[in-house]
Write an enzyme that holds these catalytic residues in place. Structure first.
Site, PDB file in Angstrom:
ATOM      1  N   LYS A  48     -52.906 -21.449   0.339  1.00 22.58           N
ATOM      2  CA  LYS A  48     -53.439 -22.595   1.138  1.00 22.58           C
ATOM      3  C   LYS A  48     -55.148 -22.195   1.624  1.00 22.58           C
ATOM      4  O   LYS A  48     -55.200 -20.766   1.690  1.00 22.58           O
ATOM      5  CB  LYS A  48     -52.707 -22.630   2.558  1.00 22.58           C
ATOM      6  CG  LYS A  48     -53.499 -23.585   3.573  1.00 22.58           C
ATOM      7  CD  LYS A  48     -53.387 -25.059   3.289  1.00 22.58           C
ATOM      8  CE  LYS A  48     -54.156 -25.980   4.210  1.00 22.58           C
ATOM      9  NZ  LYS A  48     -54.244 -27.315   3.999  1.00 22.58           N
ATOM     10  N   ASN A  72     -53.634 -37.730   2.694  1.00 21.97           N
ATOM     11  CA  ASN A  72     -53.541 -36.491   3.841  1.00 21.97           C
ATOM     12  C   ASN A  72     -54.763 -36.348   4.652  1.00 21.97           C
ATOM     13  O   ASN A  72     -55.921 -36.334   3.986  1.00 21.97           O
ATOM     14  CB  ASN A  72     -53.193 -35.007   3.032  1.00 21.97           C
ATOM     15  CG  ASN A  72     -54.647 -34.287   2.552  1.00 21.97           C
ATOM     16  OD1 ASN A  72     -54.939 -33.466   3.335  1.00 21.97           O
ATOM     17  ND2 ASN A  72     -54.748 -34.362   1.262  1.00 21.97           N
ATOM     18  N   SER A  73     -54.605 -35.780   5.587  1.00 22.35           N
ATOM     19  CA  SER A  73     -55.786 -35.424   6.424  1.00 22.35           C
ATOM     20  C   SER A  73     -55.207 -34.161   7.577  1.00 22.35           C
ATOM     21  O   SER A  73     -54.953 -34.097   8.686  1.00 22.35           O
ATOM     22  CB  SER A  73     -56.281 -36.417   7.692  1.00 22.35           C
ATOM     23  OG  SER A  73     -57.356 -35.724   8.239  1.00 22.35           O
ATOM     24  N   MET A  74     -54.760 -33.108   6.782  1.00 25.32           N
ATOM     25  CA  MET A  74     -54.200 -31.941   7.363  1.00 25.32           C
ATOM     26  C   MET A  74     -55.127 -31.105   8.292  1.00 25.32           C
ATOM     27  O   MET A  74     -54.681 -30.713   9.129  1.00 25.32           O
ATOM     28  CB  MET A  74     -53.680 -30.855   6.381  1.00 25.32           C
ATOM     29  CG  MET A  74     -52.680 -31.623   5.138  1.00 25.32           C
ATOM     30  SD  MET A  74     -51.106 -32.294   5.805  1.00 25.32           S
ATOM     31  CE  MET A  74     -50.619 -30.773   5.886  1.00 25.32           C
ATOM     32  N   CYS A 132     -63.290 -29.708   1.146  1.00 25.30           N
ATOM     33  CA  CYS A 132     -62.359 -30.296   2.092  1.00 25.30           C
ATOM     34  C   CYS A 132     -63.022 -31.312   2.675  1.00 25.30           C
ATOM     35  O   CYS A 132     -64.072 -31.323   3.380  1.00 25.30           O
ATOM     36  CB  CYS A 132     -61.908 -29.068   3.087  1.00 25.30           C
ATOM     37  SG  CYS A 132     -60.985 -29.781   4.395  1.00 25.30           S
ATOM     38  N   LYS A 166     -63.715 -24.756  -6.057  1.00 22.01           N
ATOM     39  CA  LYS A 166     -63.062 -26.223  -6.214  1.00 22.01           C
ATOM     40  C   LYS A 166     -64.001 -27.208  -5.586  1.00 22.01           C
ATOM     41  O   LYS A 166     -64.606 -27.231  -4.422  1.00 22.01           O
ATOM     42  CB  LYS A 166     -61.992 -26.049  -5.061  1.00 22.01           C
ATOM     43  CG  LYS A 166     -61.010 -27.424  -4.964  1.00 22.01           C
ATOM     44  CD  LYS A 166     -59.912 -27.259  -5.604  1.00 22.01           C
ATOM     45  CE  LYS A 166     -58.956 -28.555  -5.117  1.00 22.01           C
ATOM     46  NZ  LYS A 166     -57.665 -28.193  -4.498  1.00 22.01           N
ATOM     47  N   ASN A 195     -60.732 -31.758  -5.934  1.00 22.00           N
ATOM     48  CA  ASN A 195     -59.816 -31.768  -4.705  1.00 22.00           C
ATOM     49  C   ASN A 195     -59.799 -33.316  -4.883  1.00 22.00           C
ATOM     50  O   ASN A 195     -59.905 -34.207  -5.562  1.00 22.00           O
ATOM     51  CB  ASN A 195     -60.877 -31.494  -3.595  1.00 22.00           C
ATOM     52  CG  ASN A 195     -60.360 -31.041  -2.534  1.00 22.00           C
ATOM     53  OD1 ASN A 195     -59.373 -31.458  -2.256  1.00 22.00           O
ATOM     54  ND2 ASN A 195     -60.437 -29.910  -1.915  1.00 22.00           N
ATOM     55  N   GLY A 251     -55.084 -32.996 -10.535  1.00 25.99           N
ATOM     56  CA  GLY A 251     -55.233 -34.550  -9.892  1.00 25.99           C
ATOM     57  C   GLY A 251     -54.521 -35.098 -10.923  1.00 25.99           C
ATOM     58  O   GLY A 251     -54.680 -35.331 -12.217  1.00 25.99           O
ATOM     59  N   GLY A 252     -53.522 -35.954 -10.281  1.00 30.88           N
ATOM     60  CA  GLY A 252     -52.424 -36.703 -11.039  1.00 30.88           C
ATOM     61  C   GLY A 252     -51.719 -36.292 -12.100  1.00 30.88           C
ATOM     62  O   GLY A 252     -51.187 -36.933 -12.760  1.00 30.88           O
ATOM     63  N   GLY A 273     -50.397 -30.601  -7.409  1.00 29.29           N
ATOM     64  CA  GLY A 273     -50.384 -30.915  -5.668  1.00 29.29           C
ATOM     65  C   GLY A 273     -49.433 -32.010  -5.304  1.00 29.29           C
ATOM     66  O   GLY A 273     -48.410 -31.468  -4.786  1.00 29.29           O
TER      67      GLY A 273
HETATM   68  C1  DHB Z   1     -57.447 -29.645   3.526  1.00 32.06           C
HETATM   69  C2  DHB Z   1     -57.608 -30.689   2.731  1.00 32.06           C
HETATM   70  C3  DHB Z   1     -58.396 -30.493   1.379  1.00 32.06           C
HETATM   71  O1  DHB Z   1     -58.130 -31.317   0.512  1.00 32.06           O
HETATM   72  C4  DHB Z   1     -59.012 -29.169   0.900  1.00 32.06           C
HETATM   73  O2  DHB Z   1     -59.497 -28.983  -0.068  1.00 32.06           O
HETATM   74  C5  DHB Z   1     -58.513 -28.130   2.095  1.00 32.06           C
HETATM   75  C6  DHB Z   1     -57.983 -28.415   3.324  1.00 32.06           C
HETATM   76  C7  DHB Z   1     -56.654 -30.013   4.939  1.00 32.06           C
HETATM   77  O3  DHB Z   1     -56.989 -30.993   5.332  1.00 32.06           O
HETATM   78  O4  DHB Z   1     -56.134 -28.933   5.060  1.00 32.06           O
END
Ligand code: DHB
Length: 315
Positions: A48, A72-74, A132, A166, A195, A251-252, A273
């Site tokens: 990660k 996602n919005s981690m 990110c 990346k 990404n 990707g995909g 992913g």
């Molecule tokens: C996160 C999302 C991403 O696309 C990335 O490259 C790194 C972190 C995230 O939201 O944790």
């Protein structure tokens, strides 16, 4: 499965037993998950994205699988870079390289983290994340060409392991050229394309609501919808970058066909992913098997037989 077909590949001067491995993000934040990747058919272990300090990330819900892909919005939940650096010693147990993703919140953080990684000799390479999209108030470095150059100028002198980046997806030909001009000025080992497509919006019709809580519902889009964009980015950077830079496609990819297309565009390896999140580590063996079957049918015995050999219609 045809055993005469090999999926082995080289990235950053090391051999990967299979060209199919995990993308940074899903199921690679904790030691137990990294061990599971180590025990699987994944060709490498990638962590990660790590920041300087441990982070809890954004509020939930922050990841939704929509069937055709994911949003996602981690917000970079992770254990902090030292945790992932220390895992390198444990990764030696597996017959595959361990890569660490680094995503400092500032240029200074990236320099600090990468300098501190120096003694961790079992890190096969660093994937510096310039893309990110999910930290409120932090633009994606990869969309600022000058800032990307400044970042690489600052990190290369302190970096002892092979370094790759990346990238976010680009959508305009001059942008590919501008980023390639920056990247060709540095001794990059690899470039990972792409990404997620940043700041998409997915809506539930019944509730008339967004799906994820952070950033009013805006998040990175992955999965099926981004494959044509990912292939375009792999192809462009394969064409524009110095030939000793490995391109990693991301990707995909959910099948051997998708992986084949990435390699045909020039990818030396392919990361999974959204589909890894969905299927777990079984995806690595399944996709590798499907890819081997396609190669066997076409009479190819290794990636070099078709890597980058995409044909166009202009003869
Ligand atoms: C996160 C999302 C991403 O696309 C990335 O490259 C790194 C972190 C995230 O939201 O944790």
């Amino acid at each position: 499965m045809p055993s005469s077909v090999s999926l082995s590949t080289q990235v950053a001067g090391v051999v990967l037993p299979s060209c199919i491995y995990n993308a940074s993000g899903p199921l690679c934040s904790h030691e137990d998950e990294l061990h599971v990747i180590g025990q699987s058919a994944s060709g490498a272990i990638l962590s990660k994205s790590a920041t300087r300090e441990k982070r809890m990330g954004n509020e939930e819900p922050r990841y939704v699988d929509t069937g055709w892909g994911s949003i996602n919005s981690m917000g970079l939940p992770n254990e902090g870079y030292l945790y992932y650096a220390r895992f390198a010693q444990q990764a030696v147990a597996y017959d595959k390289p361990y890569f660490m993703s680094v995503s400092g919140l500032s240029l200074e953080d990236n320099v600090h983290i990468i300098r501190e990684l120096e003694p961790f000799e079992h890190i096969a390479g660093i994937e510096l994340n310039l893309s990110c999209p999910n930290v409120p108030g932090k633009p994606q470095t990869g969309y600022d060409f000058e800032q990307s150059r400044r970042t690489l100028e600052a990190v290369f002198p302190v970096c002892k392991q092979p370094l790759g980046v990346k990238l976010p997806p680009y959508f305009d030909i001059p942008h590919f050229q501008m980023m390639a001009e920056v990247l060709n000025d540095f001794p990059l080992a690899f470039v990972t394309c792409v990404n997620s497509i940043g700041n998409g919006l997915v809506i539930d019709l019944d509730s008339e609501q967004v799906l994820i809580r952070p950033k009013h519902g805006f998040g990175g889009i992955g999965g099926d919808y981004i494959k044509p964009t990912a292939l375009a980015n792999v192809r462009q950077f394969y064409t524009l970058l110095d030939k000793n830079v490995a391109i990693i496609g991301c990707g995909g990819v959910r099948s051997g066909e998708d992986a084949f297309e990435h390699i045909l565009c020039g990818a030396s390896a392919v990361q999974i992913g959204t589909q890894f999140m969905r299927e777990g580590t079984a995806c690595f063996e399944r996709i590798a098997g499907e890819l081997k079957n396609i190669m066997a049918k076409k009479g190819y015995s290794c990636l070099e037989d078709f890597k980058g050999r995409l044909k166009t219609l202009d003869g």
